[in-house]
Design a protein around this motif. Sequence first.
Motif, PDB file in Angstrom:
ATOM      1  N   GLY A  85      38.627  25.675  51.483  1.00 24.75           N
ATOM      2  CA  GLY A  85      39.713  25.827  52.447  1.00 24.75           C
ATOM      3  C   GLY A  85      39.864  24.624  53.341  1.00 24.75           C
ATOM      4  N   ARG A  86      39.313  23.494  52.949  1.00 24.00           N
ATOM      5  CA  ARG A  86      39.447  22.253  53.706  1.00 24.00           C
ATOM      6  C   ARG A  86      39.146  21.073  52.787  1.00 24.00           C
ATOM      7  NH1 ARG A  86      34.040  23.785  54.895  1.00 24.00           N
ATOM      8  NH2 ARG A  86      32.564  22.046  54.999  1.00 24.00           N
ATOM      9  N   ARG A  87      39.657  19.924  53.142  1.00 26.69           N
ATOM     10  CA  ARG A  87      39.398  18.721  52.361  1.00 26.69           C
ATOM     11  C   ARG A  87      38.170  18.004  52.910  1.00 26.69           C
ATOM     12  NH1 ARG A  87      43.420  17.849  48.953  1.00 26.69           N
ATOM     13  NH2 ARG A  87      42.653  15.774  48.411  1.00 26.69           N
ATOM     14  N   LEU A  88      37.464  17.327  52.043  1.00 27.28           N
ATOM     15  CA  LEU A  88      36.331  16.504  52.446  1.00 27.28           C
ATOM     16  C   LEU A  88      36.742  15.035  52.339  1.00 27.28           C
ATOM     17  CD1 LEU A  88      33.414  18.473  50.745  1.00 27.28           C
ATOM     18  CD2 LEU A  88      34.359  18.723  53.039  1.00 27.28           C
ATOM     19  N   PRO A  89      36.110  14.139  53.105  1.00 32.20           N
ATOM     20  CA  PRO A  89      36.624  12.765  53.284  1.00 32.20           C
ATOM     21  C   PRO A  89      36.282  11.800  52.154  1.00 32.20           C
ATOM     22  CG  PRO A  89      34.634  13.045  54.573  1.00 32.20           C
ATOM     23  CD  PRO A  89      34.915  14.389  53.946  1.00 32.20           C
ATOM     24  N   ASN A 147      37.390  17.967  42.433  1.00 35.37           N
ATOM     25  CA  ASN A 147      37.375  17.917  43.889  1.00 35.37           C
ATOM     26  C   ASN A 147      38.485  18.780  44.477  1.00 35.37           C
ATOM     27  OD1 ASN A 147      35.206  16.178  43.836  1.00 35.37           O
ATOM     28  ND2 ASN A 147      36.403  14.335  44.258  1.00 35.37           N
ATOM     29  N   GLU A 148      39.643  18.763  43.848  1.00 36.33           N
ATOM     30  CA  GLU A 148      40.749  19.587  44.348  1.00 36.33           C
ATOM     31  C   GLU A 148      40.387  21.066  44.270  1.00 36.33           C
ATOM     32  OE1 GLU A 148      43.476  18.691  45.918  1.00 36.33           O
ATOM     33  OE2 GLU A 148      42.792  16.608  45.781  1.00 36.33           O
ATOM     34  N   GLU A 149      39.716  21.470  43.200  1.00 34.64           N
ATOM     35  CA  GLU A 149      39.258  22.854  43.091  1.00 34.64           C
ATOM     36  C   GLU A 149      38.253  23.173  44.199  1.00 34.64           C
ATOM     37  OE1 GLU A 149      38.023  24.340  39.229  1.00 34.64           O
ATOM     38  OE2 GLU A 149      39.083  22.680  38.251  1.00 34.64           O
ATOM     39  N   LEU A 150      37.376  22.214  44.473  1.00 38.56           N
ATOM     40  CA  LEU A 150      36.377  22.402  45.523  1.00 38.56           C
ATOM     41  C   LEU A 150      37.050  22.557  46.885  1.00 38.56           C
ATOM     42  CD1 LEU A 150      33.389  22.339  46.508  1.00 38.56           C
ATOM     43  CD2 LEU A 150      33.675  19.851  46.747  1.00 38.56           C
ATOM     44  N   PHE A 151      38.023  21.696  47.183  1.00 40.86           N
ATOM     45  CA  PHE A 151      38.702  21.760  48.479  1.00 40.86           C
ATOM     46  C   PHE A 151      39.421  23.104  48.641  1.00 40.86           C
ATOM     47  CE2 PHE A 151      39.302  16.869  48.049  1.00 40.86           C
ATOM     48  CZ  PHE A 151      37.946  16.686  48.296  1.00 40.86           C
ATOM     49  N   THR A 152      39.995  23.592  47.561  1.00 41.87           N
ATOM     50  CA  THR A 152      40.661  24.896  47.610  1.00 41.87           C
ATOM     51  C   THR A 152      39.650  25.999  47.897  1.00 41.87           C
ATOM     52  OG1 THR A 152      42.389  24.177  46.074  1.00 41.87           O
ATOM     53  CG2 THR A 152      42.048  26.557  46.303  1.00 41.87           C
ATOM     54  N   LEU A 153      38.500  25.929  47.249  1.00 40.20           N
ATOM     55  CA  LEU A 153      37.444  26.919  47.463  1.00 40.20           C
ATOM     56  C   LEU A 153      36.950  26.900  48.910  1.00 40.20           C
ATOM     57  CD1 LEU A 153      35.487  29.007  46.145  1.00 40.20           C
ATOM     58  CD2 LEU A 153      33.942  27.079  45.685  1.00 40.20           C
ATOM     59  N   ARG A 190      26.181  27.522  55.131  1.00 42.08           N
ATOM     60  CA  ARG A 190      26.885  26.428  55.790  1.00 42.08           C
ATOM     61  C   ARG A 190      26.981  25.262  54.806  1.00 42.08           C
ATOM     62  NH1 ARG A 190      27.836  29.784  58.931  1.00 42.08           N
ATOM     63  NH2 ARG A 190      27.793  29.762  61.220  1.00 42.08           N
ATOM     64  N   ILE A 191      28.174  24.674  54.728  1.00 49.59           N
ATOM     65  CA  ILE A 191      28.423  23.559  53.798  1.00 49.59           C
ATOM     66  C   ILE A 191      29.011  22.402  54.590  1.00 49.59           C
ATOM     67  CG2 ILE A 191      29.657  22.832  51.723  1.00 49.59           C
ATOM     68  CD1 ILE A 191      29.926  26.088  51.362  1.00 49.59           C
ATOM     69  N   TYR A 192      28.394  21.228  54.463  1.00 48.19           N
ATOM     70  CA  TYR A 192      28.858  20.037  55.172  1.00 48.19           C
ATOM     71  C   TYR A 192      28.996  18.887  54.184  1.00 48.19           C
ATOM     72  CZ  TYR A 192      26.825  22.682  59.067  1.00 48.19           C
ATOM     73  OH  TYR A 192      26.491  23.676  59.960  1.00 48.19           O
ATOM     74  N   SER A 193      29.915  17.984  54.463  1.00 48.63           N
ATOM     75  CA  SER A 193      29.924  16.743  53.697  1.00 48.63           C
ATOM     76  C   SER A 193      28.866  15.817  54.284  1.00 48.63           C
ATOM     77  CB  SER A 193      31.304  16.070  53.761  1.00 48.63           C
ATOM     78  OG  SER A 193      31.515  15.450  55.007  1.00 48.63           O
ATOM     79  N   SER A 194      28.211  15.063  53.427  1.00 49.41           N
ATOM     80  CA  SER A 194      27.200  14.107  53.885  1.00 49.41           C
ATOM     81  C   SER A 194      27.818  13.079  54.819  1.00 49.41           C
ATOM     82  CB  SER A 194      26.567  13.409  52.679  1.00 49.41           C
ATOM     83  OG  SER A 194      26.014  14.344  51.790  1.00 49.41           O
ATOM     84  N   GLU A 195      29.050  12.690  54.521  1.00 46.00           N
ATOM     85  CA  GLU A 195      29.722  11.682  55.339  1.00 46.00           C
ATOM     86  C   GLU A 195      29.917  12.191  56.771  1.00 46.00           C
ATOM     87  OE1 GLU A 195      30.371  11.057  51.081  1.00 46.00           O
ATOM     88  OE2 GLU A 195      30.714  12.794  52.371  1.00 46.00           O
ATOM     89  N   HIS A 196      30.352  13.435  56.900  1.00 47.52           N
ATOM     90  CA  HIS A 196      30.536  14.003  58.241  1.00 47.52           C
ATOM     91  C   HIS A 196      29.195  14.146  58.947  1.00 47.52           C
ATOM     92  CE1 HIS A 196      32.488  16.240  61.429  1.00 47.52           C
ATOM     93  NE2 HIS A 196      31.573  17.196  61.310  1.00 47.52           N
ATOM     94  N   PHE A 197      28.175  14.542  58.205  1.00 46.20           N
ATOM     95  CA  PHE A 197      26.838  14.682  58.784  1.00 46.20           C
ATOM     96  C   PHE A 197      26.343  13.370  59.364  1.00 46.20           C
ATOM     97  CE2 PHE A 197      22.250  14.146  57.461  1.00 46.20           C
ATOM     98  CZ  PHE A 197      21.719  14.638  58.639  1.00 46.20           C
ATOM     99  N   PHE A 198      26.429  12.284  58.612  1.00 46.61           N
ATOM    100  CA  PHE A 198      25.905  11.011  59.097  1.00 46.61           C
ATOM    101  C   PHE A 198      26.782  10.381  60.182  1.00 46.61           C
ATOM    102  CE2 PHE A 198      23.408  10.934  55.052  1.00 46.61           C
ATOM    103  CZ  PHE A 198      22.160  10.835  55.646  1.00 46.61           C
ATOM    104  N   ASN A 199      28.072  10.661  60.141  1.00 49.90           N
ATOM    105  CA  ASN A 199      28.963  10.109  61.167  1.00 49.90           C
ATOM    106  C   ASN A 199      28.997  10.950  62.445  1.00 49.90           C
ATOM    107  OD1 ASN A 199      29.790   7.906  59.595  1.00 49.90           O
ATOM    108  ND2 ASN A 199      31.433   9.079  58.632  1.00 49.90           N
ATOM    109  N   ASN A 200      28.540  12.200  62.345  1.00 41.69           N
ATOM    110  CA  ASN A 200      28.577  13.118  63.486  1.00 41.69           C
ATOM    111  C   ASN A 200      27.277  13.927  63.524  1.00 41.69           C
ATOM    112  OD1 ASN A 200      31.720  12.968  64.262  1.00 41.69           O
ATOM    113  ND2 ASN A 200      31.530  13.110  62.037  1.00 41.69           N
ATOM    114  N   THR A 201      26.156  13.207  63.549  1.00 42.63           N
ATOM    115  CA  THR A 201      24.857  13.854  63.384  1.00 42.63           C
ATOM    116  C   THR A 201      24.573  14.886  64.472  1.00 42.63           C
ATOM    117  OG1 THR A 201      24.020  11.864  62.308  1.00 42.63           O
ATOM    118  CG2 THR A 201      22.396  13.438  63.107  1.00 42.63           C
TER     119      THR A 201
END
Length: 282
Positions: free
Chosen positions: A270-274, A262-268, A202-213
């Motif tokens: 399959g979604r963009r991070l904020p 970052n663009e390579e990461l988002f492609t890997l 499971r991979i999460y952005s830290s920003e999403h984690f703290f905003n949606n704990t």
Amino acid sequence: MSLIDRDWHQTYRIVTSPLRLAPDFIIAGEAKCGTTSLYRYLVAHPDVLPADRKEPYNFIDYPDSMAMCRSHYPFVATCWWRRRFLRRDCVTGEASAEYFSRRYVAEKIAEKLPDVRIIILLRDPVQRALSDWNMLKDAGVLTGSFEDIVDKSIRWLSDNDLRPILMDAGQVEHSPIRLVLRGIYVDNLQRWMKHFDRNHLRIYSSEHFFNNTAEVTGDIFRFIEVGPYQHSDSRRYREGKYSTGEHATALRKLSEFYAPFNEELFTLLGRRLPWDEANSRS
């Protein structure tokens, strides 16, 4: 605890390791991305038993030793007792944030613990670099200015001849190059995805984690197969306090440097991070 007591304590845990649990989950990093807060939230669950320390780092220090690995966890009998008398199951795990960027850790964990659940937090790499610098500066590990380290790192990493050498240097825990190098997440994530499929990662952005704990922890509780739990702790553990304004130029350079990675990461993923939105406001 005295040195002698620590030695006896470690010896006792190693001798009894065959009677102990193996980890069910590992928060593998990245450093300065919120792993301490996430781990504290998870072990607040009554069915999640903590390791004897948050960051055992077994798969860095003793990658081939399951005795050392198990030594950090509760006894198997603890889960038996809970199932028998409390009608409750249990899981256990750790949060060793240095794992994510270490070259051979993913392979070793997959070899020794093929069914373990891996959790990764990724923070805006620009802000991660500044937070990492502040932590190491305050600890007296780094003495150079943030601007100097950023300028040199970007210049060196842009040289294709130097990059293999710098990748090796980045394996050292306190190397200055880590500030920038560790924000190139895509290279490290590809390695983890090679050894763990989507059912175990499971991979999460830290920003999403703290905003949606509550949402993220709820998803992780399902992932590690424990029941729902609403924790009341909303503190951010080990949160650094620093100003970004004085480093605006260096942060802008980092934002430009990281953009293609970052663009390579988002492609890997399959979604963009904020992160684009956050950097546009800085």
